[in-house]
Design a protein around this motif. Structure first.
Motif, PDB file in Angstrom:
ATOM      1  N   UNK A  49       0.760  -1.148   0.100  1.00  0.00           N
ATOM      2  CA  UNK A  49      -0.135  -0.074  -0.003  1.00  0.00           C
ATOM      3  C   UNK A  49       0.840   1.231   0.093  1.00  0.00           C
ATOM      4  N   UNK A  50       2.154   0.945  -0.241  1.00  0.00           N
ATOM      5  CA  UNK A  50       3.006   2.385  -0.304  1.00  0.00           C
ATOM      6  C   UNK A  50       3.977   2.222  -1.479  1.00  0.00           C
ATOM      7  N   UNK A  51       3.746   1.488  -2.408  1.00  0.00           N
ATOM      8  CA  UNK A  51       4.469   1.262  -3.540  1.00  0.00           C
ATOM      9  C   UNK A  51       3.769   1.004  -4.667  1.00  0.00           C
ATOM     10  N   UNK A  52       3.913   1.967  -5.623  1.00  0.00           N
ATOM     11  CA  UNK A  52       3.429   1.584  -6.970  1.00  0.00           C
ATOM     12  C   UNK A  52       4.535   1.244  -7.958  1.00  0.00           C
ATOM     13  N   UNK A  53       4.079   0.004  -8.479  1.00  0.00           N
ATOM     14  CA  UNK A  53       5.229  -0.375  -9.501  1.00  0.00           C
ATOM     15  C   UNK A  53       4.947   0.362 -10.863  1.00  0.00           C
ATOM     16  N   UNK A  54       5.905   0.849 -11.640  1.00  0.00           N
ATOM     17  CA  UNK A  54       5.695   1.580 -12.554  1.00  0.00           C
ATOM     18  C   UNK A  54       6.083   0.732 -13.892  1.00  0.00           C
TER      19      UNK A  54
END
Length: 378
Positions: A49-54
């Motif tokens: 919930x704290x990381x967005x995979x780009x």
């Protein structure tokens, strides 16, 4: 001069080993490095919930025995030198290896530079681009993610880590492999600053680093003398710019500790407390940036800026008065005699001393060492 440590105390937080074991496997017979596997990994603590995979680029070849894990944030200008040095040290060994780069919250072409280097050098590499929430937007979390991926790629191999503003020595990988083969669980290096950049800074910056190193060396000498050599090495100056750890040790410890800064020292201390074997290299040829702009509050850049501007800057918080070191050596001997243990955790921190105090303590340590016949009289 060495890379300065933060002048303050480090609070360690690491994930349980069981938590790591439950996260998606990226190793074994096949290396699952597709975006789906990475997405599943970042959905687990401490990234959930704290990381967005780009994006994910590249892949890791099967059969690798070691992985180099590097955190990157907006390092397009410095990366070419870092990558060239990495290629040299990886090609200097026959052991097959690969590299993992976690590029977080970057506003330049860092990921493109790495991908182009991988194709040009024909070195297997995985580039993972992520966006962290503000609470984990720091180098420790980026390094943790890179190492977590690496540990699953080679669960029985060796994990190396360095920084994107650092050039490792030509024999960096070779020495790490040799040290592990000789029984070490963690290999760290007293990393020095880039000489050209250091020369451009005020003279005091070099003087503080030299005094720290001299005091560390004398404290180590006295520690061995007072404990009759039974307590082993005292002085270690771990740096994220040059670490190697067995994947089995990394996983057993629950992964990289996650203080806001100082994850390198936190990992070293965790390894020592766990009774694992540490080898501290004096100078393996690794050089790191001497820039005054820090990537993290309280990091190396801030410490260098303080040394450049302050009349009496703070020094490494792990340095302590020689009288306290003697008391700790006496306590170690008492505990060793009572328990028969060859390892017992000793206090690691003392209120940070300023440069003026370090110079006084250095003079005292020299007089003591000379009185014991350990060095020539000053």
């Amino acid at each position: 001069m060495t890379e300065p440590a933060k002048a303050g105390r480090v609070h360690v937080r690491s994930a349980p080993a069981a938590e790591l074991a439950r996260s998606p496997a990226l190793g074994g017979d096949a290396l699952h490095t597709d975006a789906g596997a990475i997405a599943a990994l970042v959905a687990c603590p401490p990234f959930a919930a704290k990381t967005k995979l780009l994006a994910c680029r590249g892949s890791l070849e099967r059969g690798c025995r070691y992985v180099v894990a590097i955190p990157v944030r907006s390092e397009e200008r410095r990366l070419p030198a870092t990558l060239d040095a990495l290629a040299v040290t990886m090609r200097a060994v026959r052991t097959p290896g690969c590299a993992v780069f976690v590029v977080n919250d970057t506003d330049d072409r860092s990921a493109d530079v790495i991908a182009q280097w991988s194709r040009r050098s024909r070195i297997s590499a995985l580039v993972v681009e992520v966006a962290f929430s503000a609470s984990i937007r720091n180098a420790p979390h980026a390094r943790r993610l890179a190492l977590d991926i690496a540990a699953r790629a080679v669960p029985h191999g060796i994990l190396f880590t360095t920084d994107a503003d650092t050039t490792v020595g030509e024999a960096w990988v070779e020495r790490g492999i040799q040290s592990v083969a000789a029984g070490s669980d963690l290999v760290c290096e007293d990393v020095q600053l880039d000489e050209q950049e250091l020369s451009a800074l005020p003279r005091q910056v070099r003087e503080v680093g030299a005094a720290e190193r001299a005091y560390f060396d004398l404290c180590d000498l006295l520690w061995r003398y007072w404990t009759f050599g039974r307590a082993g090495q005292l002085a270690a100056r771990p740096s994220g710019a040059s670490l190697a750890i067995t994947a089995s040790a990394y996983l057993s410890l629950g992964g990289l500790p996650l203080p806001a800064v100082g994850e390198d020292r936190a990992l070293h201390d965790l390894v020592v407390r766990s009774g694992l074997v540490v080898e501290a290299l004096k100078n393996g040829g690794t050089r790191t940036s001497a820039r005054l702009t820090s990537r993290a509050a309280g990091g190396c850049g801030d410490a260098l800026a303080d040394r450049a501007a302050s009349e009496d800057p703070f020094c490494d918080s792990h340095l302590k008065p020689v009288s306290l070191l003697y008391d700790e050596a006496t306590l170690w001997l008492e505990l060793d005699s009572a328990t028969g243990r060859r390892r017992c955790p000793m206090p690691k921190d003392y209120d940070p001393m300023r440069f003026s105090t370090i110079k006084q303590e250095l003079a005292s340590a020299r007089r003591m060492a000379a009185a014991y016949g350990l060095i020539d009289a000053p």
